[in-house]
Design a protein around this motif. Structure first.
Motif, mmCIF file in Angstrom:
data_model
loop_
_atom_site.group_PDB
_atom_site.id
_atom_site.type_symbol
_atom_site.label_atom_id
_atom_site.label_comp_id
_atom_site.label_asym_id
_atom_site.label_seq_id
_atom_site.Cartn_x
_atom_site.Cartn_y
_atom_site.Cartn_z
ATOM 1 N N VAL A 11 43.648 34.259 46.682
ATOM 2 C CA VAL A 11 42.917 34.156 45.410
ATOM 3 C C VAL A 11 41.624 34.970 45.475
ATOM 4 C CG1 VAL A 11 41.627 32.543 43.941
ATOM 5 C CG2 VAL A 11 43.941 31.982 44.679
ATOM 6 N N ALA A 12 40.953 34.938 46.626
ATOM 7 C CA ALA A 12 39.741 35.749 46.776
ATOM 8 C C ALA A 12 40.073 37.238 46.694
ATOM 9 C CB ALA A 12 39.056 35.424 48.096
ATOM 10 N N MET A 13 41.208 37.642 47.257
ATOM 11 C CA MET A 13 41.597 39.050 47.181
ATOM 12 C C MET A 13 41.976 39.450 45.754
ATOM 13 S SD MET A 13 40.975 40.320 50.040
ATOM 14 C CE MET A 13 41.590 41.932 49.641
ATOM 15 N N LEU A 14 42.548 38.530 44.997
ATOM 16 C CA LEU A 14 42.850 38.817 43.595
ATOM 17 C C LEU A 14 41.578 38.963 42.768
ATOM 18 C CD1 LEU A 14 45.895 36.465 42.932
ATOM 19 C CD2 LEU A 14 45.913 38.964 43.168
ATOM 20 N N ALA A 15 40.508 38.285 43.186
ATOM 21 C CA ALA A 15 39.245 38.368 42.465
ATOM 22 C C ALA A 15 38.474 39.639 42.801
ATOM 23 C CB ALA A 15 38.382 37.148 42.781
ATOM 24 N N LEU A 16 38.867 40.321 43.874
ATOM 25 C CA LEU A 16 38.186 41.545 44.286
ATOM 26 C C LEU A 16 38.372 42.628 43.231
ATOM 27 C CD1 LEU A 16 36.762 43.204 46.565
ATOM 28 C CD2 LEU A 16 39.067 43.819 47.323
ATOM 29 N N ARG A 17 37.279 43.234 42.833
ATOM 30 C CA ARG A 17 37.333 44.318 41.852
ATOM 31 C C ARG A 17 36.776 45.584 42.475
ATOM 32 N NH1 ARG A 17 40.856 42.066 39.352
ATOM 33 N NH2 ARG A 17 40.385 40.361 37.974
ATOM 34 N N ILE A 18 37.635 46.590 42.590
ATOM 35 C CA ILE A 18 37.211 47.893 43.080
ATOM 36 C C ILE A 18 37.703 48.945 42.101
ATOM 37 C CG2 ILE A 18 37.091 47.229 45.508
ATOM 38 C CD1 ILE A 18 39.819 48.409 45.929
ATOM 39 N N ASN A 19 37.186 50.148 42.236
ATOM 40 C CA ASN A 19 37.503 51.216 41.279
ATOM 41 C C ASN A 19 38.741 52.011 41.663
ATOM 42 O OD1 ASN A 19 35.322 50.604 39.660
ATOM 43 N ND2 ASN A 19 33.934 51.881 40.853
ATOM 44 N N GLU A 20 39.607 51.430 42.425
ATOM 45 C CA GLU A 20 40.836 52.089 42.840
ATOM 46 C C GLU A 20 42.015 51.213 42.444
ATOM 47 O OE1 GLU A 20 40.819 55.114 44.148
ATOM 48 O OE2 GLU A 20 38.637 55.136 44.178
#
Length: 100
Positions: A11-20
């Motif tokens: 869930v934490a990885m799904l919340a990660l927002r990066i520009n790629e």
């Protein structure tokens, strides 16, 4: 316990927002969940004895730590990222500008 650790990480990885662009390999993601469940099962199996000593607690904690590490690195491997190819504002290219 293993699925709880895995789901909190995922869930934490799904919340990660990066520009790629980001996607997850389903088989490797499943393998990370299996690693967490098996490692936690071994740790709880070690602790499921009538007498528990400091050595058994230490052994169980090692397996729990290995389960978390295996889940984490396998889960991160499920997220293939393409290296960014951006130029720095100076016009040149550097290692830092290719990452950020």
């Amino acid at each position: 316990m293993g699925l709880g650790i895995w789901s909190m990480h995922f869930v934490a990885m799904l919340a990660l927002r990066i520009n790629e662009p980001v996607w997850y390999d389903r088989l490797v993601t499943f393998a990370s969940a299996v690693a967490a469940v098996i490692g936690c099962a071994i740790a709880f199996g070690i602790l499921n004895r009538t007498t528990v000593s400091g050595r058994t607690i230490a052994a169980a904690s090692v397996f729990m730590d290995l389960a978390i590490a295996a889940m984490h690195y396998t889960g991160m491997g499920a997220m293939p990222l393409l290296p960014a190819s951006r130029q720095s504002t100076c016009g040149g290219s550097s290692a830092r500008s290719s990452i950020f």
